[in-house]
Design a protein around this motif. Structure first.
Motif, short mmCIF file in Angstrom:
data_model
loop_
_atom_site.label_atom_id
_atom_site.label_comp_id
_atom_site.label_asym_id
_atom_site.label_seq_id
_atom_site.Cartn_x
_atom_site.Cartn_y
_atom_site.Cartn_z
N CYS A 67 3.15 -1.55 10.26
CA CYS A 67 2.56 -0.26 10.60
C CYS A 67 3.27 0.85 9.83
O CYS A 67 4.48 1.04 9.98
CB CYS A 67 2.65 -0.02 12.10
N LEU A 68 2.52 1.57 9.02
CA LEU A 68 3.08 2.67 8.23
C LEU A 68 3.29 3.92 9.08
O LEU A 68 4.11 4.77 8.74
CB LEU A 68 2.15 3.00 7.06
N LYS A 69 2.59 4.03 10.18
CA LYS A 69 2.73 5.19 11.07
C LYS A 69 4.03 5.09 11.87
O LYS A 69 4.75 6.07 12.02
CB LYS A 69 1.54 5.26 12.02
N HIS A 70 4.33 3.89 12.38
CA HIS A 70 5.51 3.69 13.22
C HIS A 70 6.66 3.00 12.48
O HIS A 70 7.73 2.83 13.06
CB HIS A 70 5.12 2.88 14.46
N MET A 71 6.39 2.57 11.23
CA MET A 71 7.40 1.91 10.39
C MET A 71 8.00 0.70 11.09
O MET A 71 9.22 0.52 11.15
CB MET A 71 8.49 2.89 9.96
N GLU A 98 4.02 -5.30 13.48
CA GLU A 98 3.15 -5.50 14.64
C GLU A 98 2.54 -6.89 14.54
O GLU A 98 2.32 -7.41 13.46
CB GLU A 98 2.01 -4.48 14.65
N CYS A 111 -2.04 -0.75 15.84
CA CYS A 111 -2.57 0.48 15.25
C CYS A 111 -3.78 0.17 14.39
O CYS A 111 -3.98 -0.97 13.98
CB CYS A 111 -1.48 1.15 14.41
N LYS A 151 -6.16 1.15 9.00
CA LYS A 151 -5.93 2.18 7.99
C LYS A 151 -4.47 2.61 7.95
O LYS A 151 -4.00 3.16 6.97
CB LYS A 151 -6.83 3.39 8.21
N ASP A 152 -3.72 2.35 9.02
CA ASP A 152 -2.31 2.71 9.11
C ASP A 152 -1.39 1.53 8.90
O ASP A 152 -0.19 1.64 9.13
CB ASP A 152 -2.02 3.33 10.49
N ARG A 153 -1.95 0.37 8.49
CA ARG A 153 -1.13 -0.84 8.41
C ARG A 153 -1.29 -1.53 7.06
O ARG A 153 -2.30 -1.40 6.39
CB ARG A 153 -1.52 -1.84 9.50
#
Length: 56
Positions: free
Chosen positions: A11-15, A18, A23, A26-28
């Motif tokens: 996950c690029l949003k939560h670094m 997963e 998520c 689009k955020d992974r």
């Protein structure tokens, strides 16, 4: 779902890594076959970018 389902993501949003639903895609980055591959997603992307820049 088992840990070997090949449904690992970074996950690029939560670094963070997963497994399974999480998520939005689009955020992974992924999916990856295992947790270790997902954990090294950014490192692998950097390596590929460096290779592309050298050979581009």
């Amino acid at each position: 779902m088992t840990e070997n389902d090949g449904d690992w993501w970074f996950c690029l949003k939560h670094m963070k890594v997963e497994h399974g639903p999480g998520c939005p895609n689009k955020d992974r980055m992924g999916p990856y076959d295992d947790q270790d591959a997902a954990a090294h997603a950014l490192e692998k992307a950097r390596e590929r970018n460096r290779q592309w820049e050298r050979n581009g």
